[in-house]
Scaffold this motif. Sequence first.
Motif, mmCIF file in Angstrom:
data_model
loop_
_atom_site.group_PDB
_atom_site.id
_atom_site.type_symbol
_atom_site.label_atom_id
_atom_site.label_comp_id
_atom_site.label_asym_id
_atom_site.label_seq_id
_atom_site.Cartn_x
_atom_site.Cartn_y
_atom_site.Cartn_z
ATOM 1 N N LEU A 167 8.659 -1.285 -3.239
ATOM 2 C CA LEU A 167 8.738 -2.697 -3.606
ATOM 3 C C LEU A 167 8.774 -2.848 -5.123
ATOM 4 C CD1 LEU A 167 6.245 -4.483 -1.174
ATOM 5 C CD2 LEU A 167 8.688 -4.034 -0.902
ATOM 6 N N GLY A 168 9.557 -3.818 -5.580
ATOM 7 C CA GLY A 168 9.573 -4.175 -6.985
ATOM 8 C C GLY A 168 10.620 -3.470 -7.803
ATOM 9 N N MET A 169 11.242 -2.448 -7.260
ATOM 10 C CA MET A 169 12.324 -1.767 -7.972
ATOM 11 C C MET A 169 13.186 -1.039 -6.953
ATOM 12 S SD MET A 169 10.005 1.254 -9.711
ATOM 13 C CE MET A 169 8.349 0.603 -9.436
ATOM 14 N N PRO A 213 3.686 -6.583 -7.332
ATOM 15 C CA PRO A 213 3.364 -7.692 -6.426
ATOM 16 C C PRO A 213 1.890 -7.761 -6.051
ATOM 17 C CG PRO A 213 4.532 -5.961 -5.252
ATOM 18 C CD PRO A 213 4.578 -5.596 -6.704
ATOM 19 N N GLY A 214 1.155 -6.685 -6.205
ATOM 20 C CA GLY A 214 -0.248 -6.683 -5.831
ATOM 21 C C GLY A 214 -1.090 -5.947 -6.848
ATOM 22 N N PRO A 215 -2.389 -5.924 -6.621
ATOM 23 C CA PRO A 215 -3.310 -5.361 -7.625
ATOM 24 C C PRO A 215 -3.256 -3.837 -7.728
ATOM 25 C CG PRO A 215 -4.499 -6.009 -5.659
ATOM 26 C CD PRO A 215 -3.092 -6.484 -5.467
ATOM 27 N N ASN A 216 -2.686 -3.178 -6.739
ATOM 28 C CA ASN A 216 -2.730 -1.708 -6.724
ATOM 29 C C ASN A 216 -1.491 -1.064 -7.332
ATOM 30 O OD1 ASN A 216 -5.261 -1.521 -5.257
ATOM 31 N ND2 ASN A 216 -4.098 -2.360 -3.528
ATOM 32 N N PRO A 260 4.042 -0.653 -4.353
ATOM 33 C CA PRO A 260 3.816 0.159 -3.154
ATOM 34 C C PRO A 260 5.055 0.987 -2.776
ATOM 35 C CG PRO A 260 3.503 -2.201 -2.726
ATOM 36 C CD PRO A 260 4.144 -2.076 -4.060
ATOM 37 N N TYR A 274 5.971 3.117 0.608
ATOM 38 C CA TYR A 274 5.353 3.321 1.910
ATOM 39 C C TYR A 274 6.392 3.546 3.001
ATOM 40 C CZ TYR A 274 6.340 -1.728 2.436
ATOM 41 O OH TYR A 274 6.937 -2.962 2.480
ATOM 42 N N ARG A 301 8.351 2.734 5.935
ATOM 43 C CA ARG A 301 8.749 1.437 6.470
ATOM 44 C C ARG A 301 8.787 1.427 7.994
ATOM 45 N NH1 ARG A 301 9.930 -2.141 8.835
ATOM 46 N NH2 ARG A 301 10.657 -4.215 8.254
ATOM 47 N N GLY A 355 -5.649 -0.064 4.467
ATOM 48 C CA GLY A 355 -4.410 0.679 4.269
ATOM 49 C C GLY A 355 -4.602 2.162 4.485
ATOM 50 N N LEU A 401 1.479 6.006 2.368
ATOM 51 C CA LEU A 401 1.443 4.913 1.389
ATOM 52 C C LEU A 401 0.890 5.463 0.096
ATOM 53 C CD1 LEU A 401 1.296 1.889 0.410
ATOM 54 C CD2 LEU A 401 -0.943 1.777 1.530
ATOM 55 N N PHE A 436 1.040 4.341 -4.461
ATOM 56 C CA PHE A 436 1.428 3.296 -5.413
ATOM 57 C C PHE A 436 1.898 3.931 -6.712
ATOM 58 C CE2 PHE A 436 -1.487 1.110 -2.596
ATOM 59 C CZ PHE A 436 -0.906 -0.129 -2.430
#
Lengths: 330, 673
Positions: A249-251, A292-295, A298, A300, A302, A321, A325, A327
């Motif tokens: 996610l994010g890239m 998108p989140g504090p860690n 992600p 992972y 799918r 979690g 997975l 980060f």
Amino acid sequence: MPARTRRRATALVALALAVAGVGLVGSTAQAAPVVLSLCAQAGTTTLPGEVAAVPIWGFGVPTTPGDCSTATPSLPGPVLTVTEGDTVTLTVTNALPAGTAEVPHALRIEAPGIAFDPGPTDAAVGATVSRTFTASAPGTYLYQSGGDGGRQEAMGLYGALLVRPATAGQAYDDPATAYDVEAVLVLSAVDPAFNAAPDTSDLHGYDATSWLIGGQPYPATAPIVAAAGQRVLLRYVNAGFDNTSMALLGMHQHVVARDARPLTQPVDVTAETIPAGATEDTLATVPTTPPPGPNGFPLYNRQLHVTNGPQTGTSPTPATGGGMLTFIHP
Amino acid sequence: MSERAAAPHPRHRIAARVAAAVSTLTAALVVAAPPAVALPPGAPPTGMVCTPGTLVGSTRTFHLAARTGYIDTPDGNSVFMWSYANGDAPDAGKFQSPGPVLCANQGETVVVALTNSLPEPSGVVFPGQDAAVTATGGTPGLLTSEAAVGGGTVTYTFTASSPGTYLYESGSDVAKQVEMGLVGALVVRPTLGADYAYGTGTQFDPSREYLLLLDEIDPDLHHAVETATRYDVNAQRDRYFSINGREFPDTVQDNGTGQLPNQPYGALVRIQPTTPSNPRPALVRMLNAGLLNHPFHPHGNHTTQIAQDGRPVPTSEHFAETIGAGQTADFLLRWDDVDQWNATTHPLPVGPPNYRNVFFKDGNTYYSGSPYLGSKGTLPTGTVSQNVCGEWYFPMHSHALNEFTNFDQGFGGMGTLLRVDPPGGCTAYPTSATLVGATLKSGAVTALAADDTATYQLNPRTTTRPTATTAGATTITVASAAGFPTSGTYDVRIDNEVLLVTGGQGTTTWTVARGQLGTVAATHATNATVSALATDWYAGFTGLPAGAQNLKVTYKGTSCATTTGSTCAALTTNLPQQTVRICNWTVGGAAGCATPTSPGWVTLPPPPAQPQGVGSTAVTSTWTLPNPAAAYVGTGANKGQVRVLVHTQRFTAPSPTPFSTWGNLLTVVYDAP
């Protein structure tokens, strides 16, 4: 028991080295004859969520070549690293427990995509086999033992083999494959019931409950530490039985090679499916904007194998979690 | 499944659904419940339906509501689901599965506001969005910020920076929430325009844009969630495999069908052969929101993959392509009729298959009885054909054939149909011709079915005047009124004088106004010929389905300089004026179109403008009728009938000459429902 405790501690050290991408380094940048020595032997690993330590068969590096009492098996095996042009001798001693007539526990050393020189491929229990090859093409490879009709892979006899190009800091000879941070992601799964009885379990009923990156599930997976703007090389090695889709996610992931062969026309993907037995190399540039989140960002499975151990509750566990997975974070 | 095989039809299911709909209707009458409308007004019956959200400036806002509900499966089951309801829909957030298709334009700021009615925290992730997704409200979770239980909210904001097809899905407790159905599609249109998928090489026909979202369901897991019992993801064994939240054959039902109130999105894909007037391909956006990789296989032509995960890829041709879990893939789909088989001009090198060898299911079939596109043939007695006009139906389905089932019964599950309509759509040909102000010169109505040498030829109606006519007479008798209009005013000619008939139409005694159109009232001898200035006739079409849309009328004809002769005598000056009209059945029914001057006739709207001058050089014209087209397709006793009137008239002062009207081709092309 004291011996087992000591052995496990050593295994964890070896695992940490493998995740860090050090593992067993065959040479410097100069092409040279390289000898890699491994042992295949029984051990255990502790997996979060599983009710007991899980028996494994794994590869370990003997501190005294050929003396497997000085080696500790790890899941996965150590990352083997050589340089393009090296002439490599891979020597593996079979220290597995004695097998049966149907399941003889004979090793069959394989590395798909590597053209070994002619010679013996197998080692019976107690024997040693040496396979030689020239590391002619850079890339990410899977090494494994194909013995016992797939049972040895299920037990953990697999690992990553990296052939580095002559130029450091690149995945391949193409400068476009330069990276700042490297992560070797050996994907696999474990069915503890199978591992408890590898000679007699029915593979038809194989039912994994642990889903691993580098031999561990989240939160024990190694994080990928990279700062904003850095290029991360993700070296996927699918040692499991399933075609596995890994989402980031994010890239986007820029797929530069499949099965250690550069793509003439790289593609950008969000979720990349790595077939069982295949390897892929992707590059991802960490955004300068927040995840998108504090860690972190992600990465992972799918197919959503993000649980640990038997699932007995009314919701997937652990709720915090698990499974395949990790980060990317600074 | 073999190529071009007939697909089963859900007759029993439809009967059950109709019964259910009737009972629902009855209940609705009792409780006066408002209609549930998940789709925006004007949503097409097939193809992708966008949820536009609310656009203010360059910020587009969507409202999603995570909630529970049920879907229907073709085997009669009802499955508990979690999904995203559409808070912007006319029904204000009634449960639907999957989530709404969110559509935005490249560069817009997208705001997704989530309200959570689930029994556990829930958040949304947007795979493939490389611009930062920032969350406001909510609580940080493992992957993203989450909305709390009990109506908690969280709002995500990001820039739709790159065009493409993307998923949005739950980022919370994903091993449960995604499997339970918290998924949807996000479409970002490029700055090039809504008829492009990505860059300049990706233009498509915007009326043929399709979205197929793949997923799968293990009803045991869903039952476990519904009853709060053990949820073992490692024991997942899927029984239902869906496209757009439906399983075949429900996938081929229309968008928004009342039979599937919680599953608004159909999956039927319709294309037409590539022709000069239909040069653009269809776009098929595919998404795999499930947990399994699905090998998807369209029968017929290859498809061209242009992108994966919202990023262009080197194009490649496929007749099967695996869409991995969490992936999207975009395809351009065209139908190139390379063989051009035609029942009359280019028949198959071997005979068509015996219809007994064609697969029929429960007496229903999508086969037309003919292997030729656009043709229909004989079917076994008792077989009910769903085929409207000889279109073809090809399966598109997961080639993991266990997924082409509903609870192990095939065909079902992850399948839909690719419908190939004949070029331009369905074509209807005249089955009758009625002379309402003309006489038949030569030819038969069948001559109008093809653009060939056969023509349907008409002359103006003539009669005689048994007695002499004075210049001042305003009442005249004629030998016969047959073939002249029976109502309305119309012109006739005696010698070089034009008379306007204003009364007595349909009888042999007419009231006339003398010396019309610049002519001079004169005396005429006994037995002078009385001829109409115009030819009026209409063609009748039958068998159009209710719901036919986009009617297009094509007429090709000539006007020839004499009323005799087997070849068309040149007529190149002072051309006869042709007006083509269509019957609007809502104006007086059949009676409204009984005569050329009846009020039901509507002049076909430009372009091309009418009347047109048509001489001995053939003129081909196509008029497109605005939708809705229902007024032009008869109902009741006139069910399925369309009537098209051709009116041609000419007067040349001071010495008018007779002409003949030759019709070559007259068709009605339409999109069947």
